[in-house]
Write an enzyme that holds these catalytic residues in place. Structure first.
Site, PDB file in Angstrom:
ATOM      1  N   GLU A 121      -0.281  -9.331 -49.996  1.00  0.00           N
ATOM      2  CA  GLU A 121       0.574  -9.834 -51.081  1.00  0.00           C
ATOM      3  C   GLU A 121       0.489  -8.977 -52.333  1.00  0.00           C
ATOM      4  OE1 GLU A 121      -1.075 -11.803 -49.060  1.00  0.00           O
ATOM      5  OE2 GLU A 121       0.409 -13.206 -48.252  1.00  0.00           O
ATOM      6  N   GLN A 134       5.388 -16.010 -47.917  1.00  0.00           N
ATOM      7  CA  GLN A 134       5.591 -16.852 -46.736  1.00  0.00           C
ATOM      8  C   GLN A 134       5.510 -18.332 -47.140  1.00  0.00           C
ATOM      9  OE1 GLN A 134       3.097 -16.171 -43.068  1.00  0.00           O
ATOM     10  NE2 GLN A 134       5.099 -15.342 -42.481  1.00  0.00           N
ATOM     11  N   PHE A 135       4.555 -18.626 -47.987  1.00  0.00           N
ATOM     12  CA  PHE A 135       4.447 -19.928 -48.641  1.00  0.00           C
ATOM     13  C   PHE A 135       4.086 -19.639 -50.100  1.00  0.00           C
ATOM     14  CE2 PHE A 135       4.048 -21.060 -44.274  1.00  0.00           C
ATOM     15  CZ  PHE A 135       4.553 -22.352 -44.158  1.00  0.00           C
ATOM     16  N   ALA A 136       4.613 -20.453 -51.007  1.00  0.00           N
ATOM     17  CA  ALA A 136       4.340 -20.221 -52.429  1.00  0.00           C
ATOM     18  C   ALA A 136       2.836 -20.190 -52.702  1.00  0.00           C
ATOM     19  CB  ALA A 136       4.994 -21.309 -53.265  1.00  0.00           C
ATOM     20  N   ASP A 137       2.078 -20.944 -51.907  1.00  0.00           N
ATOM     21  CA  ASP A 137       0.621 -21.008 -52.078  1.00  0.00           C
ATOM     22  C   ASP A 137      -0.016 -19.608 -52.007  1.00  0.00           C
ATOM     23  OD1 ASP A 137       0.109 -24.223 -51.210  1.00  0.00           O
ATOM     24  OD2 ASP A 137       1.873 -23.239 -50.401  1.00  0.00           O
ATOM     25  N   PHE A 138       0.572 -18.727 -51.186  1.00  0.00           N
ATOM     26  CA  PHE A 138      -0.060 -17.427 -50.949  1.00  0.00           C
ATOM     27  C   PHE A 138       0.168 -16.435 -52.085  1.00  0.00           C
ATOM     28  CE2 PHE A 138       0.720 -18.653 -46.304  1.00  0.00           C
ATOM     29  CZ  PHE A 138      -0.390 -19.476 -46.319  1.00  0.00           C
ATOM     30  N   HIS A 157      -0.440 -25.302 -48.059  1.00  0.00           N
ATOM     31  CA  HIS A 157       0.945 -25.053 -47.657  1.00  0.00           C
ATOM     32  C   HIS A 157       1.878 -26.065 -48.320  1.00  0.00           C
ATOM     33  CE1 HIS A 157      -1.071 -22.846 -44.403  1.00  0.00           C
ATOM     34  NE2 HIS A 157       0.067 -22.224 -44.191  1.00  0.00           N
TER      35      HIS A 157
END
Ligand SMILES: Cc1ncc(C[n+]2csc(CCOP(=O)(O)OP(=O)(O)O)c2C)c(N)n1
Ligand SMILES: [Mg+2]
Length: 666
Positions: A405, A427-431, A472
């Site tokens: 990232e 891929q997910f906002a969390d990442f 997630h």
């Protein structure tokens, strides 16, 4: 400077002309003499901080002279020789260090923390490692433009311990980017010796692990540095690929001047003083009768005169007069919003389809727009938003990325520096946490610091209600609304998502674009079929009423509308904010002044969220109009849990109706 009568460095001038040899010498002498002057100014208290590159000049000068002026270089804090070899006028450098207007950052950032498109130099941010990923982006742009250019980026050996180094090398290797990674191994990272920094013999050996050719060079030997880099540069211009160089050298002064060198053994100092890159080269040039003492003296006199004159003009320049408007105006690049009206023809789309269609139409409109993300090409992305894009736009523009990232956000920054727009899919906002540093420090601050836009959109599939647990399900917009320099968009409907995404891509500033996963497939709407835009900073008044203003965004909009459907007796204004930065304060204030009551609903947990700021603004701007205290409704102050009934308890949704009734009954 030490006087060395017989060179301790073995030079082999090969077929270099005397003219080139003298230029190499002159270009090393200049940063040395500037530094010697800086040390005097420092003692006089005229400069606040200085990072010395004394003893490391051969690296900066050799690399810079080996590259074409059109090729970007990304230097660090000990690379004065890059700036001087690119012939930046000295008065501008001095003005930069004194925080004057004719420097490069209008007094907003210090020392070498600036870039300049006029000289194809991209200076560092303090965090060191991000430079390497930004170089990837510039190299990618060169590859896509097929301009045959390469790029060179510097790091200290300390910086190689950062994740950015590993990510940047990996991405460069996977994508075969034409970039030369230059490690200046100078023995110390601040006070940390190499033995406490890494545990391998040579840092160059790491190249093998990434599938990158690597070389060890004597960083104090200007001829070796220049000729080897020149040869490699020629080669990778023809056959693009990354190269890793470890320059062995030494930091002869303190980390910065005030910090001293008590921890450095004297023998090491002596040994490396005897390997001084300039003194040794001078004695070599003398011995070969290429440089005469009189020419040498003339060089020195000429450079010293140039320094004195430049210093005088920079010092005479008045200090910047602070002006709030100027500062605020420079946070973002000005954006001439162009309205594209929605077509009459519409089609019913889910949120996910609208985003996909909007992205596709932007790819068609902006012919060089690049999208990057994990699994977005053949696989179409984990949510299938980019399904079919690879076939439509090709592998150059639809890029699967390694799980890197940070490096990918940095690559996007590098593309922007090279004039190419990009969209990064988290891929997910969390990442985004794994790429947090370049988002909040590089993308957000570049325009304010040196007027370099970060023309990047980061797509953020976010939100709960999908039983996906703490990593997630987060809706982490508040991490970004708090950071000046970022725009934050958070649509609740397909049509808004499509139009706002088009605007986000047109806007040259960094935009975090939140897409609620639970809405992807549950919310449908008639959406105009053609390309259209929606301006930022305009909330949508979805319902009009008299008793209360409901202010919300994202999934909260649907919770509010559902609540009102179930309670037809409640007469409310519903404001869907749509963009959080910029925020439509006027719409909020107008509505609350009318209804006299405000409830703000957010999916994120309460503390430090956007609801708190809106509440504070209402207290400040609308106090006299309020018939009740402003109410914030948010999720619990815990991480978001996985299992359905726990998640339900966590969510603000379940509390909203009760809180709304309470407010109305106040
Ligand atoms: C992320 C981050 N951590 C720590 C620092 C503080 N810091 C600044 S320079 C430096 C040492 C860097 O060492 P190296 O990369 O070897 O470069 P050198 O100064 O030796 O040229 C440290 C620890 C920083 N700027 N950024
Ligand atoms: Mg170091």
């Amino acid at each position: 400077m030490p006087t060395i009568t017989k060179s301790n460095i073995a030079y082999d001038k090969r077929n270099l002309s005397d003219k080139t040899l003298l230029k190499l010498y002159y270009n090393m002498l200049k940063p040395r003499l500037i530094e010697e002057k800086m040390l005097i100014l420092l003692r006089q208290g005229k400069v606040s901080k200085w990072f010395s590159g004394i003893g490391q000049e051969a690296i900066s000068v050799g690399v810079t002279m080996a590259l074409k002026p059109s090729e970007y270089i990304l230097p660090m804090h000990r690379n004065l020789g890059v700036f001087t070899t690119r012939e930046i006028p000295l008065h501008r450098l001095f003005a930069q260090w004194q925080g004057k207007a004719s420097g490069f950052t209008k007094g907003r950032d210090r020392s070498f923390h600036f870039g300049t498109q006029d000289y194809n130099i991209v200076g560092m941010i303090s965090h060191l490692g991000p430079q390497l990923g930004v170089a990837d982006g510039i190299a990618l742009a060169n590859l896509l433009k097929k301009n045959g250019n390469i790029t060179a980026v510097f790091t200290g050996e300390g910086g190689t311990s950062e994740g950015d180094f590993h990510e940047a090398l990996n991405v460069a290797s996977v994508w075969q980017l034409p970039v030369i990674f230059c490690i200046e191994n100078n023995g110390y990272g601040l006070s940390t010796p190499t033995s406490e920094q890494y545990h391998c013999k040579h840092l160059a050996d790491r190249g093998k692990g990434y599938g990158i050719e690597s070389f060890i060079l004597d960083g104090n030997n200007i001829i070796e540095t220049y000729t080897k880099i020149q040869k490699l540069a020629e080669s990778i211009r023809k056959r693009p690929r990354p190269i890793l160089i470890e320059f062995k050298t030494f930091r002869r002064r303190g980390h910065e001047e005030a910090s001293g060198t008590k921890y450095v053994p004297q023998e090491l100092m002596d040994e490396w003083e005897s390997k001084d890159p300039i003194e040794n080269f001078r004695s070599y040039l003398y011995s070969k009768k290429i440089l005469s003492p009189s020419t040498d003296e003339a060089y020195e006199a000429e450079i010293k005169a140039e320094i004195d004159k430049a210093l005088e003009s920079a010092s005479a320049e008045p200090h910047i007069i602070p002006n709030e408007t100027t500062e605020l105006n420079d946070v973002f690049k000005s954006f001439d919003y162009k309205a594209y009206s929605p077509s009459k023809e519409t089609k019913e789309l889910r949120l996910i389809d609208a985003i996909s269609e909007g992205l596709k139409q932007s790819m068609e409109k902006h012919k060089d727009l690049v999208i990057m993300g994990q699994d977005i090409a053949e696989y179409g992305g984990v949510f299938k938003i980019t399904d079919g894009f690879l076939e439509a736009f090709g592998k150059d523009r639809v890029r699967n990325t390694p799980i890197c990232e940070s490096a990918i956000v940095e690559t996007a920054m590098g593309l922007s520096i090279s004039g190419i727009k990009s969209v990064v899919e988290m891929q997910f906002a969390d990442f985004v946490t794994s790429g947090f540093n370049p988002v909040v420090n590089y993308l957000a601050k570049s325009h304010y610091r040196w007027q370099q836009e970060a023309d990047v959109v980061i797509r953020m599939p976010c939100g709960g209600g999908v039983a996906a647990g703490p990593f997630h399900s987060q809706t982490n917009e508040a991490w970004f609304t708090k950071t000046p320099g970022l725009k934050v968009v958070y649509p609740a409907f397909p049509s808004d998502a499509k139009g706002l995404l088009a605007t986000a891509i047109n806007d040259p500033n960094p935009v975090l674009f939140f897409e609620h996963k639970a809405l992807y497939r549950s919310i449908r709407q008639e959406v105009p079929t053609d390309y259209f835009t929606i301006p930022f900073g305009e909330a949508a008044l979805l319902k009009e009423g008299t008793a209360v203003t409901i202010i919300t965004y994202g999934a909260g909009v649907h919770w509010a509308l559902d609540t009102l459907d179930k309670n037809p007796d409640i007469s409310a204004d519903v404001l869907d904010l749509r963009t959080l930065q910029p925020l439509d304060k006027a719409a909020i204030f107008n509505s609350v002044k009318k209804t006299g009551r405000a409830i703000i609903l957010q999916e994120d947990s309460l503390f430090g969220g956007i609801a708190s700021d809106i509440s504070a603004m209402l207290m400040e701007e609308c106090f006299e109009y309020l018939d009740a205290p402003v109410k914030r409704v948010a999720s619990m102050e815990t991480p978001i849990p996985f299992i359905g009934h726990l998640e339900e308890q966590y969510m603000a949704k379940g509390k909203f109706e009760g809180c709304l009734r309470e407010l109305l009954n106040y």
